[in-house]
Design a protein around this motif. Structure first.
Motif, PDB file in Angstrom:
ATOM      1  N   THR A  67       0.821  -1.215   0.000  1.00  0.00           N
ATOM      2  CA  THR A  67       0.000   0.000   0.000  1.00  0.00           C
ATOM      3  C   THR A  67       0.852   1.260   0.000  1.00  0.00           C
ATOM      4  O   THR A  67       0.633   2.171  -0.803  1.00  0.00           O
ATOM      5  CB  THR A  67      -0.934   0.022   1.230  1.00  0.00           C
ATOM      6  OG1 THR A  67      -1.721  -1.179   1.209  1.00  0.00           O
ATOM      7  CG2 THR A  67      -1.838   1.225   1.208  1.00  0.00           C
ATOM      8  N   LEU A  68       1.817   1.335   0.907  1.00  0.00           N
ATOM      9  CA  LEU A  68       2.623   2.533   1.054  1.00  0.00           C
ATOM     10  C   LEU A  68       3.820   2.560   0.108  1.00  0.00           C
ATOM     11  O   LEU A  68       4.319   3.641  -0.217  1.00  0.00           O
ATOM     12  CB  LEU A  68       3.123   2.671   2.493  1.00  0.00           C
ATOM     13  CG  LEU A  68       2.038   2.797   3.565  1.00  0.00           C
ATOM     14  CD1 LEU A  68       2.670   2.847   4.942  1.00  0.00           C
ATOM     15  CD2 LEU A  68       1.177   4.004   3.321  1.00  0.00           C
ATOM     16  N   GLY A  69       4.279   1.397  -0.291  1.00  0.00           N
ATOM     17  CA  GLY A  69       5.437   1.322  -1.175  1.00  0.00           C
ATOM     18  C   GLY A  69       6.740   1.527  -0.415  1.00  0.00           C
ATOM     19  O   GLY A  69       6.759   1.954   0.732  1.00  0.00           O
ATOM     20  N   SER A  70       7.818   1.170  -1.056  1.00  0.00           N
ATOM     21  CA  SER A  70       9.113   1.393  -0.423  1.00  0.00           C
ATOM     22  C   SER A  70       9.557   2.822  -0.655  1.00  0.00           C
ATOM     23  O   SER A  70       9.142   3.472  -1.594  1.00  0.00           O
ATOM     24  CB  SER A  70      10.131   0.404  -0.997  1.00  0.00           C
ATOM     25  OG  SER A  70      10.218   0.575  -2.388  1.00  0.00           O
ATOM     26  N   ARG A  71      10.394   3.293   0.227  1.00  0.00           N
ATOM     27  CA  ARG A  71      10.820   4.695   0.135  1.00  0.00           C
ATOM     28  C   ARG A  71      12.283   4.780  -0.138  1.00  0.00           C
ATOM     29  O   ARG A  71      13.091   4.145   0.350  1.00  0.00           O
ATOM     30  CB  ARG A  71      10.482   5.433   1.427  1.00  0.00           C
ATOM     31  CG  ARG A  71       8.995   5.444   1.632  1.00  0.00           C
ATOM     32  CD  ARG A  71       8.694   6.065   2.981  1.00  0.00           C
ATOM     33  NE  ARG A  71       7.295   5.796   3.266  1.00  0.00           N
ATOM     34  CZ  ARG A  71       6.460   6.685   3.673  1.00  0.00           C
ATOM     35  NH1 ARG A  71       6.861   7.892   3.906  1.00  0.00           N
ATOM     36  NH2 ARG A  71       5.214   6.385   3.914  1.00  0.00           N
TER      37      ARG A  71
END
Length: 71
Positions: A67-71
Protein backbone atom coordinates in the motif's frame (compact mmCIF):
# COMPACT_ATOMS: atom_id res chain seq x y z
CA UNK A 1 12.50 6.74 12.27
CA UNK A 2 12.11 3.90 9.78
CA UNK A 3 15.78 3.00 10.19
CA UNK A 4 15.37 2.63 13.96
CA UNK A 5 12.33 0.40 13.44
CA UNK A 6 14.32 -1.75 11.00
CA UNK A 7 17.14 -2.20 13.50
CA UNK A 8 14.69 -3.35 16.19
CA UNK A 9 13.01 -5.71 13.73
CA UNK A 10 16.26 -7.38 12.75
CA UNK A 11 17.32 -7.69 16.38
CA UNK A 12 14.07 -9.49 17.14
CA UNK A 13 14.31 -11.67 14.03
CA UNK A 14 17.91 -12.56 14.86
CA UNK A 15 16.93 -13.70 18.33
CA UNK A 16 14.86 -16.47 16.78
CA UNK A 17 17.85 -17.76 14.84
CA UNK A 18 20.10 -17.52 17.90
CA UNK A 19 17.78 -19.71 19.98
CA UNK A 20 20.08 -22.74 19.93
CA UNK A 21 22.93 -20.66 21.35
CA UNK A 22 20.96 -19.16 24.25
CA UNK A 23 18.48 -21.90 25.16
CA UNK A 24 20.85 -23.91 27.36
CA UNK A 25 22.02 -20.99 29.46
CA UNK A 26 18.48 -19.57 29.59
CA UNK A 27 17.17 -22.86 30.95
CA UNK A 28 19.97 -22.94 33.53
CA UNK A 29 19.30 -19.35 34.61
CA UNK A 30 15.52 -19.74 34.90
CA UNK A 31 15.81 -22.98 36.84
CA UNK A 32 18.39 -21.63 39.28
CA UNK A 33 16.77 -18.22 39.78
CA UNK A 34 13.07 -19.03 39.79
CA UNK A 35 13.16 -22.80 40.46
CA UNK A 36 10.82 -23.50 37.55
CA UNK A 37 12.00 -27.03 36.78
CA UNK A 38 12.13 -26.41 33.03
CA UNK A 39 13.48 -28.98 30.64
CA UNK A 40 14.56 -28.37 27.03
CA UNK A 41 11.17 -29.52 25.71
CA UNK A 42 9.27 -27.21 28.04
CA UNK A 43 11.41 -24.26 27.14
CA UNK A 44 11.06 -24.98 23.41
CA UNK A 45 7.43 -23.80 23.53
CA UNK A 46 8.80 -20.23 23.49
CA UNK A 47 10.64 -20.96 20.24
CA UNK A 48 7.52 -22.58 18.78
CA UNK A 49 5.29 -19.61 19.62
CA UNK A 50 7.83 -17.14 18.22
CA UNK A 51 8.02 -19.07 14.96
CA UNK A 52 4.21 -19.23 14.74
CA UNK A 53 3.71 -15.50 15.34
CA UNK A 54 6.44 -14.38 12.94
CA UNK A 55 4.63 -15.35 9.70
CA UNK A 56 1.35 -13.97 11.02
CA UNK A 57 2.92 -10.52 11.36
CA UNK A 58 4.44 -10.77 7.88
CA UNK A 59 1.03 -10.86 6.18
CA UNK A 60 -0.14 -7.39 7.29
CA UNK A 61 3.42 -6.11 6.93
CA UNK A 62 3.45 -7.14 3.28
CA UNK A 63 0.08 -5.52 2.69
CA UNK A 64 1.28 -2.28 4.30
CA UNK A 65 4.40 -2.39 2.14
CA UNK A 66 2.28 -2.88 -1.00
CA UNK A 67 0.00 0.00 0.00
CA UNK A 68 2.62 2.53 1.05
CA UNK A 69 5.44 1.32 -1.17
CA UNK A 70 9.11 1.39 -0.42
CA UNK A 71 10.82 4.69 0.14
Amino acid sequence: MIGVACVYFYLCAGSIYAWSVFSGSMEEYLNSTYDLGLNPGGLAIVFTIANMVDPITMIPGGKINDTLGSR
